[in-house]
Design a protein around this motif. Structure first.
Motif, PDB file in Angstrom:
ATOM      1  N   SER A  12      89.698  82.195  12.280  1.00 60.02           N
ATOM      2  CA  SER A  12      89.120  83.656  12.444  1.00 60.02           C
ATOM      3  C   SER A  12      88.239  83.464  13.552  1.00 60.02           C
ATOM      4  N   ALA A  13      87.003  82.343  12.846  1.00 58.62           N
ATOM      5  CA  ALA A  13      84.879  82.551  13.703  1.00 58.62           C
ATOM      6  C   ALA A  13      85.273  81.501  14.441  1.00 58.62           C
ATOM      7  N   ILE A  14      86.474  81.230  15.139  1.00 58.97           N
ATOM      8  CA  ILE A  14      86.923  79.993  16.168  1.00 58.97           C
ATOM      9  C   ILE A  14      87.285  80.855  17.269  1.00 58.97           C
ATOM     10  N   ALA A  15      88.562  81.625  16.994  1.00 61.65           N
ATOM     11  CA  ALA A  15      88.408  82.752  18.083  1.00 61.65           C
ATOM     12  C   ALA A  15      88.051  83.565  18.586  1.00 61.65           C
ATOM     13  N   GLN A  16      87.315  84.298  17.461  1.00 57.21           N
ATOM     14  CA  GLN A  16      86.163  85.072  17.423  1.00 57.21           C
ATOM     15  C   GLN A  16      85.311  84.807  18.666  1.00 57.21           C
ATOM     16  N   ASN A  17      84.499  83.744  18.040  1.00 59.38           N
ATOM     17  CA  ASN A  17      83.494  82.874  18.545  1.00 59.38           C
ATOM     18  C   ASN A  17      83.770  83.019  20.234  1.00 59.38           C
ATOM     19  N   TYR A  18      84.971  81.271  20.373  1.00 57.83           N
ATOM     20  CA  TYR A  18      84.362  81.005  21.186  1.00 57.83           C
ATOM     21  C   TYR A  18      86.558  80.714  22.128  1.00 57.83           C
ATOM     22  N   TYR A  19      86.780  81.546  21.476  1.00 59.19           N
ATOM     23  CA  TYR A  19      88.160  82.264  22.487  1.00 59.19           C
ATOM     24  C   TYR A  19      88.416  83.743  22.516  1.00 59.19           C
ATOM     25  N   GLN A  77      94.041  71.207  15.030  1.00 60.29           N
ATOM     26  CA  GLN A  77      95.319  71.506  15.264  1.00 60.29           C
ATOM     27  C   GLN A  77      95.037  73.210  15.714  1.00 60.29           C
ATOM     28  N   HIS A  78      94.198  73.706  15.264  1.00 58.67           N
ATOM     29  CA  HIS A  78      93.835  75.676  15.958  1.00 58.67           C
ATOM     30  C   HIS A  78      93.161  75.382  16.470  1.00 58.67           C
ATOM     31  N   VAL A  79      92.544  74.379  17.304  1.00 56.43           N
ATOM     32  CA  VAL A  79      91.815  74.984  18.586  1.00 56.43           C
ATOM     33  C   VAL A  79      92.433  74.212  19.501  1.00 56.43           C
ATOM     34  N   LEU A  80      93.736  72.885  19.315  1.00 59.98           N
ATOM     35  CA  LEU A  80      94.539  72.730  20.348  1.00 59.98           C
ATOM     36  C   LEU A  80      95.453  74.070  20.870  1.00 59.98           C
ATOM     37  N   SER A  81      96.163  74.389  20.129  1.00 58.93           N
ATOM     38  CA  SER A  81      96.829  75.389  19.665  1.00 58.93           C
ATOM     39  C   SER A  81      96.947  76.578  20.373  1.00 58.93           C
ATOM     40  N   ALA A 136      83.181  90.674  25.979  1.00 59.93           N
ATOM     41  CA  ALA A 136      83.221  90.314  23.776  1.00 59.93           C
ATOM     42  C   ALA A 136      81.784  91.526  24.394  1.00 59.93           C
ATOM     43  N   ARG A 137      81.241  90.822  24.828  1.00 59.48           N
ATOM     44  CA  ARG A 137      78.873  91.257  25.049  1.00 59.48           C
ATOM     45  C   ARG A 137      78.922  92.419  25.694  1.00 59.48           C
ATOM     46  N   LYS A 138      79.678  93.256  25.731  1.00 57.10           N
ATOM     47  CA  LYS A 138      79.641  94.582  26.146  1.00 57.10           C
ATOM     48  C   LYS A 138      79.001  94.622  27.755  1.00 57.10           C
ATOM     49  N   PHE A 155      78.914  82.024  25.148  1.00 56.75           N
ATOM     50  CA  PHE A 155      79.538  81.290  26.307  1.00 56.75           C
ATOM     51  C   PHE A 155      78.534  79.918  26.543  1.00 56.75           C
ATOM     52  N   VAL A 156      77.412  80.049  26.185  1.00 53.76           N
ATOM     53  CA  VAL A 156      76.714  78.245  26.103  1.00 53.76           C
ATOM     54  C   VAL A 156      76.863  77.582  24.879  1.00 53.76           C
ATOM     55  N   ASP A 157      76.738  78.705  23.371  1.00 53.46           N
ATOM     56  CA  ASP A 157      77.642  78.075  22.285  1.00 53.46           C
ATOM     57  C   ASP A 157      78.601  77.753  22.230  1.00 53.46           C
ATOM     58  N   CYS A 158      79.692  78.197  23.229  1.00 56.78           N
ATOM     59  CA  CYS A 158      80.540  77.617  23.202  1.00 56.78           C
ATOM     60  C   CYS A 158      81.034  76.626  23.777  1.00 56.78           C
ATOM     61  N   GLU A 159      80.508  75.968  25.544  1.00 58.02           N
ATOM     62  CA  GLU A 159      80.569  74.389  25.864  1.00 58.02           C
ATOM     63  C   GLU A 159      79.903  74.191  24.966  1.00 58.02           C
ATOM     64  N   ASN A 160      78.657  73.836  24.683  1.00 60.53           N
ATOM     65  CA  ASN A 160      78.399  73.047  23.482  1.00 60.53           C
ATOM     66  C   ASN A 160      79.238  72.697  22.179  1.00 60.53           C
ATOM     67  N   TRP A 161      79.631  73.886  21.038  1.00 58.24           N
ATOM     68  CA  TRP A 161      80.518  73.369  20.125  1.00 58.24           C
ATOM     69  C   TRP A 161      81.830  72.576  21.573  1.00 58.24           C
ATOM     70  N   ARG A 162      82.687  73.422  22.373  1.00 60.99           N
ATOM     71  CA  ARG A 162      83.423  71.914  23.260  1.00 60.99           C
ATOM     72  C   ARG A 162      83.357  70.400  23.467  1.00 60.99           C
ATOM     73  N   LYS A 163      81.409  70.240  23.588  1.00 54.73           N
ATOM     74  CA  LYS A 163      81.384  68.988  23.695  1.00 54.73           C
ATOM     75  C   LYS A 163      81.249  68.335  22.522  1.00 54.73           C
ATOM     76  N   GLU A 164      80.917  69.134  21.180  1.00 54.55           N
ATOM     77  CA  GLU A 164      80.717  68.834  19.626  1.00 54.55           C
ATOM     78  C   GLU A 164      81.818  68.365  19.511  1.00 54.55           C
ATOM     79  N   LEU A 165      82.950  69.078  19.501  1.00 55.53           N
ATOM     80  CA  LEU A 165      84.123  68.801  19.097  1.00 55.53           C
ATOM     81  C   LEU A 165      85.307  68.120  19.682  1.00 55.53           C
ATOM     82  N   LYS A 166      84.773  67.588  21.475  1.00 54.15           N
ATOM     83  CA  LYS A 166      85.155  66.955  22.127  1.00 54.15           C
ATOM     84  C   LYS A 166      86.692  67.807  22.254  1.00 54.15           C
TER      85      LYS A 166
END
Length: 290
Positions: A191-198, A139-143, A57-59, A69-80
């Motif tokens: 869509s931003a969730i998919a692009q940034n975290y998955y 629900q979108h994240v859990l999917s 994703a980042r060539k 990756f760090v942004d994603c891990e922080n987002w996962r913690k924030e959203l639990k």
């Protein structure tokens, strides 16, 4: 039951395990050691397939990949996210499905799970009467989590090779400009969730029943997108059946989209969500690559 893919040993795409250049292998090794040293590597979740999705994703730029990756891990913690997987119950699922039909349905000829979204049937006003945006987001994240933990591993075992991407069908039948405008904000956020975290989980996307207004907009947006992404997206009008059937067995495609499946024994294709993830032979049996 979905058809098992005939080609069980397809040619590996570039940037995947088994088809890495020396430079890409070095980037993978360096990135893995970096996140291990920082204490953010989780062996149960961060297999090399996942790390490579972020790198692609980042060539394969280490610094940019690390930030993503760090942004994603922080987002996962924030959203639990881990707590959501254990405790969140989406009681309004049936009511939501009626005003926002989206579902998984079998696999394409490459063994990838097929995700179908009927954008033309979205009723945003009714949707947010039966739920709210926060719960829809969860629900979108859990999917996505279920896709990674359950669906993809089952598809991998059935296909006989690693599956990490989806075949997506976006149906615009009946969509109006006003309806699209009302739904656009929510679609953009998910869509931003998919692009940034998955990242790198879309293998192919078919946009069917596209009206003229959409094809005009696509012509303006296309030059702004990454070339790799553009190649994955196919815009089709009402004559899409043959194109879909070139990549999807008729028995794996819902009747309403030109296939033969009606899921009569499951309450309909939108409810039944058939696929290898429903077959005990393929459930929870795929070992991850460390």
């Amino acid at each position: 039951m979905s058809t098992i893919v005939a080609d069980s040993t397809p040619e590996l795409l570039p940037g995947r395990l088994g088809n890495l250049t020396p430079e890409q292998q070095h980037a993978l090794d360096e990135f893995k050691e970096l996140i291990k040293a920082e204490g953010i590597f989780v062996s149960e979740r961060h297999d090399e397939h996942l790390l490579l999705r972020f790198l692609r994703a980042r060539k394969f730029h280490i610094q940019n990949t690390h930030k993503m990756f760090v942004d994603c891990e922080n987002w996962r913690k924030e959203l639990k996210v881990d707590e959501l997987r254990e405790n969140f119950v989406f009681e309004e699922e049936e009511a939501v499905r009626k005003c926002y039909p989206r579902y998984y349905h079998n696999v394409d000829k490459k063994g990838r799970p097929i995700y179908i979204e009927n954008v033309g049937a979205i009723d945003i006003k009714t949707l947010f009467k039966v739920t709210d945006e926060e719960r829809m987001t969860k629900q979108h994240v859990l999917s996505y989590e279920k896709l990674i933990v359950d669906r993809m591993p089952a598809c991998t075992r059935q296909a006989g090779h690693h599956i990490e991407q989806c075949c997506t069908i976006i149906d615009l039948k009946g969509v109006s400009l006003r309806q699209f405008a009302n739904a656009f904000g929510f679609i953009k956020r998910t869509s931003a969730i998919a692009q940034n975290y998955y990242p790198e989980m879309m293998g192919k996307m078919y946009v069917i029943n596209a009206p003229m207004m959409f094809t005009s907009v696509w012509g303006m947006v296309k030059p702004l997108l990454d070339e790799v992404t553009v190649k994955k997206i196919v815009i089709l009008g009402g004559n899409y059946k043959d194109t879909l059937l070139a990549d999807i067995e008729a028995e794996n495609l819902p009747n309403e989209l030109g296939g033969n499946c009606e899921c009569a024994d499951r309450g309909g294709c939108r409810v039944g969500e058939p696929g290898p993830w429903q077959d005990p032979r393929y459930q929870n049996k795929v070992e991850k690559t460390a």
